[in-house]
Design a protein around this motif. Sequence first.
Motif, PDB file in Angstrom:
ATOM      1  N   GLY A 130      -0.650   9.181  16.411  1.00 59.59           N
ATOM      2  CA  GLY A 130       0.083   8.528  14.654  1.00 59.59           C
ATOM      3  C   GLY A 130      -0.134   9.218  14.109  1.00 59.59           C
ATOM      4  O   GLY A 130       0.528  10.271  13.040  1.00 59.59           O
ATOM      5  N   LEU A 131      -1.718  10.088  14.141  1.00 61.44           N
ATOM      6  CA  LEU A 131      -1.902  11.095  13.463  1.00 61.44           C
ATOM      7  C   LEU A 131      -1.583  12.418  12.832  1.00 61.44           C
ATOM      8  O   LEU A 131      -0.950  13.070  12.791  1.00 61.44           O
ATOM      9  N   VAL A 132      -0.974  13.046  14.252  1.00 56.07           N
ATOM     10  CA  VAL A 132       0.372  14.054  14.757  1.00 56.07           C
ATOM     11  C   VAL A 132       0.965  13.863  13.984  1.00 56.07           C
ATOM     12  O   VAL A 132       1.975  14.729  13.913  1.00 56.07           O
ATOM     13  N   ALA A 133       1.817  12.266  13.916  1.00 54.13           N
ATOM     14  CA  ALA A 133       3.038  12.508  13.357  1.00 54.13           C
ATOM     15  C   ALA A 133       3.309  12.285  12.004  1.00 54.13           C
ATOM     16  O   ALA A 133       3.450  13.154  11.316  1.00 54.13           O
ATOM     17  N   ALA A 134       1.615  11.792  11.676  1.00 58.76           N
ATOM     18  CA  ALA A 134       1.473  11.861  10.329  1.00 58.76           C
ATOM     19  C   ALA A 134       1.431  13.914   9.715  1.00 58.76           C
ATOM     20  O   ALA A 134       1.752  13.901   8.388  1.00 58.76           O
ATOM     21  N   LEU A 135       0.675  14.132  10.506  1.00 62.97           N
ATOM     22  CA  LEU A 135       1.025  15.914   9.725  1.00 62.97           C
ATOM     23  C   LEU A 135       2.077  16.788  10.248  1.00 62.97           C
ATOM     24  O   LEU A 135       2.662  17.323   8.998  1.00 62.97           O
ATOM     25  N   LEU A 136       2.944  15.953  11.023  1.00 64.34           N
ATOM     26  CA  LEU A 136       4.489  16.650  10.857  1.00 64.34           C
ATOM     27  C   LEU A 136       5.369  16.044   9.845  1.00 64.34           C
ATOM     28  O   LEU A 136       6.333  16.765   9.244  1.00 64.34           O
ATOM     29  N   LEU A 137       5.478  14.814   9.770  1.00 61.65           N
ATOM     30  CA  LEU A 137       5.564  14.120   7.761  1.00 61.65           C
ATOM     31  C   LEU A 137       5.229  14.894   6.853  1.00 61.65           C
ATOM     32  O   LEU A 137       5.952  15.970   6.022  1.00 61.65           O
ATOM     33  N   LEU A 151       7.563  10.046  17.155  1.00 62.15           N
ATOM     34  CA  LEU A 151       6.104   9.952  17.720  1.00 62.15           C
ATOM     35  C   LEU A 151       5.261   8.502  17.883  1.00 62.15           C
ATOM     36  O   LEU A 151       4.616   7.948  17.756  1.00 62.15           O
ATOM     37  N   VAL A 152       5.862   7.918  16.296  1.00 61.33           N
ATOM     38  CA  VAL A 152       5.906   7.271  15.546  1.00 61.33           C
ATOM     39  C   VAL A 152       6.575   6.030  16.571  1.00 61.33           C
ATOM     40  O   VAL A 152       5.464   4.762  16.475  1.00 61.33           O
ATOM     41  N   LEU A 270       9.263   0.542  13.901  1.00 62.74           N
ATOM     42  CA  LEU A 270       9.971   0.551  14.399  1.00 62.74           C
ATOM     43  C   LEU A 270      11.230   1.363  13.520  1.00 62.74           C
ATOM     44  O   LEU A 270      11.766   2.121  13.422  1.00 62.74           O
ATOM     45  N   LEU A 271      11.570   1.159  12.160  1.00 61.24           N
ATOM     46  CA  LEU A 271      12.385   1.496  10.810  1.00 61.24           C
ATOM     47  C   LEU A 271      12.179   2.596  10.636  1.00 61.24           C
ATOM     48  O   LEU A 271      12.999   3.366  10.253  1.00 61.24           O
ATOM     49  N   TRP A 272      10.235   2.732  10.021  1.00 60.53           N
ATOM     50  CA  TRP A 272       9.791   3.900  10.148  1.00 60.53           C
ATOM     51  C   TRP A 272      10.357   5.102  11.306  1.00 60.53           C
ATOM     52  O   TRP A 272      11.392   5.912  10.641  1.00 60.53           O
ATOM     53  N   ALA A 273      10.310   4.863  12.502  1.00 57.79           N
ATOM     54  CA  ALA A 273      10.615   5.475  13.180  1.00 57.79           C
ATOM     55  C   ALA A 273      12.273   5.821  13.582  1.00 57.79           C
ATOM     56  O   ALA A 273      12.450   6.959  13.476  1.00 57.79           O
ATOM     57  N   ALA A 274      12.705   5.640  13.070  1.00 57.86           N
ATOM     58  CA  ALA A 274      14.251   5.254  12.887  1.00 57.86           C
ATOM     59  C   ALA A 274      15.042   5.841  11.874  1.00 57.86           C
ATOM     60  O   ALA A 274      15.683   6.434  11.843  1.00 57.86           O
TER      61      ALA A 274
END
Length: 315
Positions: A130-137, A151-152, A270-274
């Motif tokens: 989750g933290l890696v996903a936030a860094l990518l964002l 990743l989310v 799920l919606l954030w990921a989509a």
Amino acid sequence: MAPSLVIGGLTVLERRLREAERGGAARALVACAGELPRRPLAIAVERVAEGSAPPPGVEVVRADELCGVRLDGPAAARAAEWRLLRGLPKSFQGPADALVNQHLSLRITRLLCRTPVTPNQITAAALVVGLVAALLLAAGGRAAVAAAGALVFLQNILDSCDGEIARLRYQFSALGQWLDNIADDAVDAALMAGLGAAAGGAWLWLGLGAAAARVFTQLALYVQVRRLGGQFNTFRWWFEAEVGSIDEVYDPRSPKTWLRSFARRDVYLLLWAALCLAGLPVVAAAYADVVSLGYLIVTVLHLAITARRPPVPRG
């Protein structure tokens, strides 16, 4: 031999003993071969000769049968394992968990239960994802946002796996429950800030505000839960005061349940990921801000309404 078969990470014999322990039994007589659990049990276990007649009035539990399946071969063992796995999802799971996540998480859990990995280790892995996903964002760019979305989605799946492993192998702990909640909340706050950064402009400040509000609401929740004895499932919002059990809180027949689904973690992740995969970080950021604002309003009202009366545990 059936009692020594490992199904779902435990031998059949140990699983039967754990079930008896959870059921409130004080003593178990084992009249079959098979290694006793290495982890301590809260019940007294005594071995008796194989084939011994049970004492009058005791419940007899077979160690060559599981989930209604007689364990007479590999096919039967696989069938019993799947029945066991399909019984893991919580009765009050969210719609995204029920319709999407569990179909993947149960298969991952089936593989993980054959390894030494613990629920807390899965929680830690989900936190890192989750933290890696936030860094990518925060890095921005179409590819980074899409990778973050993937990743989310993975984090959402792993968030189910740790609880499934805990229930499957009877590895429950108060520490694990707290770690799971704190890790989820840390990821949520980081993702809210990351979505704001990915959307850019004023969304960055809105995202940072949403993250700060999320931290505040969860800290307030932790204080309330500690006052209730440290069990998250005993907490009720002020508008749930009349509700007795957690299943009643999430009664699928209630319109309130479906309305609040949009603020349930499995759904908004799920919606954030989509939305990230679709290249719509602005929409995802707006949704995150609404979720955070909703929790902030509910929390402030809860603190104000319950300030003059102590919280009452409900289970």
